[in-house]
Design an enzyme around this catalytic site. Structure first.
Site, PDB file in Angstrom:
ATOM      1  N   MET A 211      56.856   6.154  42.767  1.00 41.39           N
ATOM      2  CA  MET A 211      57.498   5.643  43.982  1.00 41.39           C
ATOM      3  C   MET A 211      57.774   4.153  43.827  1.00 41.39           C
ATOM      4  O   MET A 211      56.888   3.383  43.435  1.00 41.39           O
ATOM      5  CB  MET A 211      56.609   5.872  45.210  1.00 41.39           C
ATOM      6  CG  MET A 211      56.504   7.332  45.664  1.00 41.39           C
ATOM      7  SD  MET A 211      58.084   8.108  46.092  1.00 41.39           S
ATOM      8  CE  MET A 211      58.638   7.092  47.472  1.00 41.39           C
TER       9      MET A 211
ATOM     10  N   HIS B 178      60.468  16.764  47.665  1.00 38.29           N
ATOM     11  CA  HIS B 178      59.471  15.692  47.598  1.00 38.29           C
ATOM     12  C   HIS B 178      58.569  15.852  48.814  1.00 38.29           C
ATOM     13  O   HIS B 178      58.970  15.524  49.932  1.00 38.29           O
ATOM     14  CB  HIS B 178      60.188  14.333  47.594  1.00 38.29           C
ATOM     15  CG  HIS B 178      59.274  13.155  47.606  1.00 38.29           C
ATOM     16  ND1 HIS B 178      59.715  11.876  47.872  1.00 38.29           N
ATOM     17  CD2 HIS B 178      57.938  13.036  47.362  1.00 38.29           C
ATOM     18  CE1 HIS B 178      58.692  11.042  47.815  1.00 38.29           C
ATOM     19  NE2 HIS B 178      57.604  11.718  47.519  1.00 38.29           N
TER      20      HIS B 178
ATOM     21  N   MET C  24      55.797  14.849  51.109  1.00 34.45           N
ATOM     22  CA  MET C  24      54.925  13.757  51.565  1.00 34.45           C
ATOM     23  C   MET C  24      54.063  14.312  52.685  1.00 34.45           C
ATOM     24  O   MET C  24      54.257  14.001  53.865  1.00 34.45           O
ATOM     25  CB  MET C  24      55.787  12.567  52.017  1.00 34.45           C
ATOM     26  CG  MET C  24      56.394  11.818  50.839  1.00 34.45           C
ATOM     27  SD  MET C  24      57.821  10.827  51.305  1.00 34.45           S
ATOM     28  CE  MET C  24      59.090  12.085  51.181  1.00 34.45           C
TER      29      MET C  24
ATOM     30  N   ASP D  40      63.265  15.317  51.351  1.00 34.90           N
ATOM     31  CA  ASP D  40      62.012  14.654  51.697  1.00 34.90           C
ATOM     32  C   ASP D  40      61.320  15.368  52.852  1.00 34.90           C
ATOM     33  O   ASP D  40      61.782  15.331  53.988  1.00 34.90           O
ATOM     34  CB  ASP D  40      62.287  13.198  52.091  1.00 34.90           C
ATOM     35  CG  ASP D  40      62.715  12.364  50.908  1.00 34.90           C
ATOM     36  OD1 ASP D  40      61.935  12.260  49.953  1.00 34.90           O
ATOM     37  OD2 ASP D  40      63.843  11.827  50.932  1.00 34.90           O
TER      38      ASP D  40
ATOM     39  N   ASP E 238      62.073   6.586  43.090  1.00 35.13           N
ATOM     40  CA  ASP E 238      62.522   6.919  44.447  1.00 35.13           C
ATOM     41  C   ASP E 238      62.204   5.747  45.361  1.00 35.13           C
ATOM     42  O   ASP E 238      61.035   5.395  45.537  1.00 35.13           O
ATOM     43  CB  ASP E 238      61.791   8.193  44.895  1.00 35.13           C
ATOM     44  CG  ASP E 238      62.194   8.668  46.296  1.00 35.13           C
ATOM     45  OD1 ASP E 238      63.142   8.100  46.872  1.00 35.13           O
ATOM     46  OD2 ASP E 238      61.541   9.605  46.791  1.00 35.13           O
ATOM     47  N   GLY E 239      63.269   5.171  45.928  1.00 29.27           N
ATOM     48  CA  GLY E 239      63.104   4.077  46.880  1.00 29.27           C
ATOM     49  C   GLY E 239      63.834   2.830  46.443  1.00 29.27           C
ATOM     50  O   GLY E 239      63.539   2.267  45.386  1.00 29.27           O
ATOM     51  N   GLY E 240      64.836   2.443  47.231  1.00 31.38           N
ATOM     52  CA  GLY E 240      65.550   1.197  46.953  1.00 31.38           C
ATOM     53  C   GLY E 240      66.431   1.244  45.719  1.00 31.38           C
ATOM     54  O   GLY E 240      66.778   0.201  45.163  1.00 31.38           O
TER      55      GLY E 240
ATOM     56  N   GLY F 141      69.100   7.394  48.371  1.00 26.38           N
ATOM     57  CA  GLY F 141      69.422   7.851  49.712  1.00 26.38           C
ATOM     58  C   GLY F 141      70.510   7.011  50.340  1.00 26.38           C
ATOM     59  O   GLY F 141      71.694   7.379  50.336  1.00 26.38           O
ATOM     60  N   SER F 142      70.119   5.838  50.849  1.00 27.12           N
ATOM     61  CA  SER F 142      71.076   5.020  51.596  1.00 27.12           C
ATOM     62  C   SER F 142      72.238   4.565  50.716  1.00 27.12           C
ATOM     63  O   SER F 142      73.366   4.446  51.201  1.00 27.12           O
ATOM     64  CB  SER F 142      70.373   3.823  52.248  1.00 27.12           C
ATOM     65  OG  SER F 142      69.538   3.175  51.330  1.00 27.12           O
TER      66      SER F 142
ATOM     67  N   HIS G 273      67.791  15.828  46.652  1.00 35.15           N
ATOM     68  CA  HIS G 273      66.402  15.460  46.937  1.00 35.15           C
ATOM     69  C   HIS G 273      66.119  15.660  48.425  1.00 35.15           C
ATOM     70  O   HIS G 273      66.837  15.141  49.282  1.00 35.15           O
ATOM     71  CB  HIS G 273      66.224  13.989  46.543  1.00 35.15           C
ATOM     72  CG  HIS G 273      64.846  13.448  46.662  1.00 35.15           C
ATOM     73  ND1 HIS G 273      63.895  13.584  45.667  1.00 35.15           N
ATOM     74  CD2 HIS G 273      64.247  12.723  47.634  1.00 35.15           C
ATOM     75  CE1 HIS G 273      62.775  12.972  46.033  1.00 35.15           C
ATOM     76  NE2 HIS G 273      62.957  12.437  47.227  1.00 35.15           N
TER      77      HIS G 273
ATOM     78  N   MET H 280      58.234  15.391  55.247  1.00 37.87           N
ATOM     79  CA  MET H 280      57.209  14.460  55.756  1.00 37.87           C
ATOM     80  C   MET H 280      56.512  15.083  56.956  1.00 37.87           C
ATOM     81  O   MET H 280      57.156  15.728  57.783  1.00 37.87           O
ATOM     82  CB  MET H 280      57.843  13.140  56.178  1.00 37.87           C
ATOM     83  CG  MET H 280      58.638  12.436  55.096  1.00 37.87           C
ATOM     84  SD  MET H 280      59.175  10.808  55.651  1.00 37.87           S
ATOM     85  CE  MET H 280      60.334  10.384  54.347  1.00 37.87           C
TER      86      MET H 280
ATOM     87  N   GLY I 138      57.951   7.111  53.112  1.00 40.98           N
ATOM     88  CA  GLY I 138      58.024   7.272  54.560  1.00 40.98           C
ATOM     89  C   GLY I 138      59.408   7.033  55.138  1.00 40.98           C
ATOM     90  O   GLY I 138      59.787   7.699  56.087  1.00 40.98           O
ATOM     91  N   PHE I 139      60.143   6.099  54.558  1.00 40.41           N
ATOM     92  CA  PHE I 139      61.425   5.730  55.165  1.00 40.41           C
ATOM     93  C   PHE I 139      62.466   5.404  54.098  1.00 40.41           C
ATOM     94  O   PHE I 139      62.124   4.878  53.041  1.00 40.41           O
ATOM     95  CB  PHE I 139      61.247   4.506  56.082  1.00 40.41           C
ATOM     96  CG  PHE I 139      60.274   4.777  57.197  1.00 40.41           C
ATOM     97  CD1 PHE I 139      60.700   5.390  58.375  1.00 40.41           C
ATOM     98  CD2 PHE I 139      58.931   4.468  57.051  1.00 40.41           C
ATOM     99  CE1 PHE I 139      59.800   5.666  59.393  1.00 40.41           C
ATOM    100  CE2 PHE I 139      58.021   4.746  58.072  1.00 40.41           C
ATOM    101  CZ  PHE I 139      58.461   5.351  59.248  1.00 40.41           C
ATOM    102  N   GLY I 140      63.713   5.690  54.427  1.00 41.04           N
ATOM    103  CA  GLY I 140      64.821   5.272  53.581  1.00 41.04           C
ATOM    104  C   GLY I 140      65.157   3.809  53.851  1.00 41.04           C
ATOM    105  O   GLY I 140      64.656   3.211  54.805  1.00 41.04           O
ATOM    106  N   GLY I 141      65.987   3.245  52.999  1.00 36.36           N
ATOM    107  CA  GLY I 141      66.523   1.912  53.236  1.00 36.36           C
ATOM    108  C   GLY I 141      65.568   0.761  52.986  1.00 36.36           C
ATOM    109  O   GLY I 141      65.835  -0.367  53.416  1.00 36.36           O
TER     110      GLY I 141
ATOM    111  N   SER J 213      69.227  11.602  48.189  1.00 37.60           N
ATOM    112  CA  SER J 213      68.219  12.015  49.176  1.00 37.60           C
ATOM    113  C   SER J 213      68.885  12.247  50.519  1.00 37.60           C
ATOM    114  O   SER J 213      69.472  11.332  51.104  1.00 37.60           O
ATOM    115  CB  SER J 213      67.154  10.933  49.317  1.00 37.60           C
ATOM    116  OG  SER J 213      66.427  11.151  50.509  1.00 37.60           O
TER     117      SER J 213
HETATM  118  C1  DX5 Z   1      61.166   7.599  51.060  1.00 38.57           C
HETATM  119  C2  DX5 Z   1      61.815   8.819  50.461  1.00 38.57           C
HETATM  120  C3  DX5 Z   1      63.060   8.552  49.741  1.00 38.57           C
HETATM  121  C4  DX5 Z   1      64.165   7.907  50.561  1.00 38.57           C
HETATM  122  C5  DX5 Z   1      64.813   6.913  49.673  1.00 38.57           C
HETATM  123  O1  DX5 Z   1      59.859   7.859  51.347  1.00 38.57           O
HETATM  124  O2  DX5 Z   1      60.921   9.450  49.546  1.00 38.57           O
HETATM  125  O3  DX5 Z   1      63.541   9.708  49.059  1.00 38.57           O
HETATM  126  O4  DX5 Z   1      65.132   8.795  51.042  1.00 38.57           O
HETATM  127  O5  DX5 Z   1      65.760   6.215  50.407  1.00 38.57           O
HETATM  128  P1  DX5 Z   1      66.527   4.925  49.834  1.00 38.57           P
HETATM  129  O6  DX5 Z   1      67.242   5.360  48.595  1.00 38.57           O
HETATM  130  O7  DX5 Z   1      67.421   4.541  50.944  1.00 38.57           O
HETATM  131  O8  DX5 Z   1      65.474   3.889  49.529  1.00 38.57           O
HETATM  132 ZN    ZN Z   2      61.765  11.040  48.290  1.00 35.51          ZN
END
Ligand code: DX5
Ligand code: ZN
Length: 220
Positions: free
Chosen positions: A135, A64, A66, A33, A173-175, A195-196, A31, A35, A140-143, A8
């Site tokens: 999900m 993706h 959002m 995102d 997607d996420g964590g 992502g992270s 990927h 938003m 909304g946020f990475g990490g 991501s």
């Molecule tokens: C969050 C995004 C993800 C995000 C995941 O809403 O949809 O795609 O980038 O980030 P990580 O992998 O760091 O959780």
């Molecule tokens: Zn995403």
């Protein structure tokens, strides 16, 4: 079952997204995102940036969305030439009609659900989609931290997809990291957004390889 890794770019350098995509060239799709600061409390990028990325990306794009009013906007994003366009069930009035329009344009159609959204109403409709995104954090946020309590939804989706013999990618997607990817793979995911964990790694290609191997080891 193939394993797909989708880094991501939310965790890439937004001042140089092209270089970010080039860092992860060994992945399957990239990927992106989108938003709108309305469906989620964060604002990233929109159609002009997606169109610009489409022109320079060596990898196909996995969008993706959002954003609210998915029925109106998802087909517009599909027109950008993206390989896959995923919109949220919570933001659509008629998910099946929207997916059909995305497919007509020539993209794969994805349906996403937030952690608190049931997939029960969609299990009978899976043939209408090419991807189901469960999900594993609040969008909304990475990490953020992986929410293992979403795994029963994934197992139910895997069972339904296999029973019907469908080609529906099951995405998480996420964590997703080396600590969690095996849990999601064991529950039935085959497509992993990270992502992270990828962009935070010193060597992104090595991290992609590690994630791919761990997922394959835990896939049934
Ligand atoms: C969050 C995004 C993800 C995000 C995941 O809403 O949809 O795609 O980038 O980030 P990580 O992998 O760091 O959780
Ligand atoms: Zn995403």
């Amino acid at each position: 079952m193939p394993v797909r890794i989708h880094p991501s770019i939310l965790s890439a350098d937004f001042a140089n997204l092209q270089a970010g995509i080039e860092r992860v060239a060994t992945a399957d799709l990239v990927h992106v995102d989108v938003m709108d600061n309305h469906f989620v409390p964060n604002l990233t990028l929109g159609l002009p940036v997606v169109e610009a990325l489409q022109k320079v990306s060596p990898l196909p794009l996995d969008l993706h969305l959002m954003i609210t009013d998915a029925d109106r906007w998802a087909p517009v994003y599909a027109e950008s030439g993206a390989y896959s366009v995923t919109f949220h069930a919570e933001a659509a009035q008629d998910a099946v009609a929207t997916a059909r329009r995305i497919r007509q344009i020539g993209a794969r159609a994805g349906l996403a659900v937030k952690p608190g959204t049931s997939i029960a109403p969609y299990l009978e409709l899976l043939a209408e989609f090419d991807l189901l995104l469960i999900m594993t954090v609040e969008p909304g946020f990475g990490g953020q931290s992986f929410m293992a309590d979403t795994m029963p939804k994934l197992s139910a989706a895997r069972e339904a997809v296999d029973r019907a013999g469908l080609d529906v990618w099951l995405q998480v997607d996420g964590g997703i990291s080396e600590d969690t990817i095996g849990i999601a793979a064991a529950a039935g995911a085959d497509t992993f957004v990270a992502g992270s964990s990828v962009f935070g790694a010193e060597n992104a290609a090595n991290q992609i390889e590690l994630l791919r191997n761990l997922a394959a080891q835990h896939t049934h």
